[in-house]
Scaffold this active site. Structure first.
Site, PDB file in Angstrom:
ATOM      1  N   LYS A  65     -13.726   4.036 -19.854  1.00  0.00           N
ATOM      2  CA  LYS A  65     -14.437   4.426 -21.074  1.00  0.00           C
ATOM      3  C   LYS A  65     -14.404   5.945 -21.199  1.00  0.00           C
ATOM      4  O   LYS A  65     -14.511   6.653 -20.190  1.00  0.00           O
ATOM      5  CB  LYS A  65     -15.880   3.890 -20.990  1.00  0.00           C
ATOM      6  CG  LYS A  65     -16.710   4.125 -22.246  1.00  0.00           C
ATOM      7  CD  LYS A  65     -18.059   3.411 -22.146  1.00  0.00           C
ATOM      8  CE  LYS A  65     -18.954   3.700 -23.336  1.00  0.00           C
ATOM      9  NZ  LYS A  65     -20.237   2.983 -23.290  1.00  0.00           N
ATOM     10  N   SER A 109     -21.586   0.126 -27.207  1.00  0.00           N
ATOM     11  CA  SER A 109     -20.711   1.244 -27.459  1.00  0.00           C
ATOM     12  C   SER A 109     -19.378   1.161 -26.717  1.00  0.00           C
ATOM     13  O   SER A 109     -18.440   1.863 -27.093  1.00  0.00           O
ATOM     14  CB  SER A 109     -21.420   2.549 -27.094  1.00  0.00           C
ATOM     15  OG  SER A 109     -21.650   2.661 -25.712  1.00  0.00           O
ATOM     16  N   SER A 168     -24.559  -1.549 -23.850  1.00  0.00           N
ATOM     17  CA  SER A 168     -23.196  -1.212 -24.280  1.00  0.00           C
ATOM     18  C   SER A 168     -22.093  -1.961 -23.576  1.00  0.00           C
ATOM     19  O   SER A 168     -20.942  -1.861 -23.969  1.00  0.00           O
ATOM     20  CB  SER A 168     -22.947   0.271 -24.077  1.00  0.00           C
ATOM     21  OG  SER A 168     -23.453   0.954 -25.174  1.00  0.00           O
TER      22      SER A 168
END
Ligand code: GLN
Length: 449
Positions: free
Chosen positions: A51, A125, A149
């Site tokens: 990420k 997210s 997330s």
């Protein structure tokens, strides 16, 4: 159970394997917005994506924010180091909601799209991490959750998303959203593979004082608790499929306990107060001097200089700076921030008692996978309300996993299982059992390779 890592290690790969994967991913990425960049030098190792808020040495790491564009960290996050030392190969950085602010993958410079049907959200997210996991069989995604997330995008993309106990995995090298809530975790097609990388990456790291050396266990429980107040927030269509799932689990020998806990309603506001307060201090370091975006004109007046730099933040980041600064300001601190901390402690105590008896289970999200344009019409508060089910375990630092249990039309539905601190292996074993008993398989054939 299927381990794609083992399968990968035993299967001979043609010489151009990595090039082929990366070329196909680049092609799909044009529409889906899963990756922010790729490692074209990848030649060996089981691929892992990272990420974009987790640092990889000399690779642009921006947390999908314009303000960090061109930032090249001079070091690896601890989790990246541990994976590389164990022979895993870095594949690329995945897209996300800016700094982790969002649940749908639309608060980014590039909207992320669901690989099953591109009009739908991928979730956020960690949007790119979930898309990459849905596309690739031989891959694990290193993701991060502050308040859901990992669970949310995993549910919307039909993959397994695991968030460990707070402190189980070092946060060194993470671009912080809210330090007391952030957890690095994983997504994969196989829960067995998640177990393996948890063992590799967990444990004390001197560089992160909040990391823990406690042993990670896996106490199995045959009792599942459903919290009534949480179910009241869930769309009726989801409830009926969730009820069917629960009765299958009963057939399998689990006892189900329906319980009322009115205090759970305070988890969401407490989470948003604490996370915004911490986010507003973390974002104070982006001033246009040090990282990424730099203001070139030093003749500017003080306010103009910083306005130019901080103008780079997206709308949601700006909103959180304002709200977060407000809730911790001296005149209202006791009314919001301090109260939120008390709510968090109360919920930890209450839920801990409950988790002594068994797991907590719920759908992962209160709605089925929504279309992108439907989410774009929501107000900020309506957006935050979608985290009602994923916030409680995150606020309390409890390990949890989201896994696909059914479909609604073409789209997958995710369930979320929560256990007590440092019992992370328990939720992974549960999902392994579920996959085995009901022969659940990732049914989408959308992958690059
Ligand atoms: N949707 C939540 C938020 O915006 C959670 C995000 C996250 O876990 N990073 O704060």
């Amino acid at each position: 159970m299927t381990s794609y890592i083992t399968e990968f290690e035993t299967k001979h790969k043609p010489e151009d394997y990595y090039k082929k994967v990366i070329d196909e991913l680049k092609c799909k990425n044009v529409d889906l917005g899963a990756f922010n960049n790729f490692n074209d030098d990848l030649k060996n190792g089981f691929p892992f994506s990272v990420k974009d808020n987790i640092c990889v040495k000399n690779v642009e790491s921006t947390a999908s924010s314009k303000i960090l564009r061109t930032y090249l960290p001079p070091f690896n996050a601890e989790v990246v180091d541990r994976l590389q030392k164990s022979g895993f190969g870095f594949l690329g950085k995945t897209n996300m909601d800016e700094f982790g602010f969002g649940s749908f993958g639309i608060n980014s410079e590039r909207i992320a799209r669901n690989p099953i049907a591109p009009d739908y959200v991928a979730g956020g997210s960690s949007s790119g991490a979930a898309i990459a996991t849905a596309l690739l069989k031989y891959h694990i995604a290193v993701a991060e959750s502050t308040g859901g997330s990992i669970s949310a995008p995993a549910a919307f993309c039909g993959v397994v998303g695991f968030t460990p106990t707070y402190g189980a995995i070092s946060r060194y090298g993470l671009i912080d959203y809210a330090n007391s809530l952030d957890k690095i975790g994983f997504m994969a097609r196989s829960v067995t593979d998640i177990r393996r990388i948890l063992d590799i990456t967990a444990g004390k790291d001197k560089k992160d004082p909040t990391s823990s050396s406690r042993h990670i266990g896996g106490d199995q429980k045959m009792q599942l608790t459903v919290i009534k107040e949480l179910m009241q927030r869930v769309e009726p269509k989801i409830i009926s499929s969730f009820d069917k799932f629960i009765s299958k689990l009963e057939d399998f020998g689990y006892t189900i306990n329906y319980l009322s806990m009115p205090e759970i309603d305070y988890a969401l506001p407490a989470y948003y107060v604490i996370s915004m307060a911490e986010a507003s201090t973390n974002l104070a370091r982006y001033t246009g001097f040090k990282y990424g975006f730099k203001v070139k004109d030093f003749s500017k007046r003080y306010n103009d200089f910083f306005t130019e730099a901080r103008e780079q933040f997206g709308t949601e980041a700006k909103r959180r700076i304002v709200l977060g600064t407000f809730v911790r300001s001296a005149s209202v601190k006791n009314r919001y921030y301090m109260k939120a901390l008390k709510v968090r402690q109360l919920l930890i105590n209450k839920l801990n008692l409950l988790l002594k008896g068994g797991f907590i289970i719920s759908p992962t999200m209160p709605i089925k996978t929504p279309k992108i344009d439907a989410i774009q019409k929501l107000s900020p508060v309506e957006n935050y309300a979608m985290d009602i089910l994923t916030v409680p375990p995150n606020l309390c630092g409890f390990p949890h996993v989201s896994f696909p249990y059914d479909y609604f039309g073409e789209m997958p539905l995710g369930a979320q299982l929560v256990t007590s601190h440092f019992n992370d292996h328990a939720v992974l074993s549960f999902v392994e059992q579920w996959e085995k008993s009901f022969d659940y398989k990732f049914k989408y054939n959308i992958g690059a390779l």
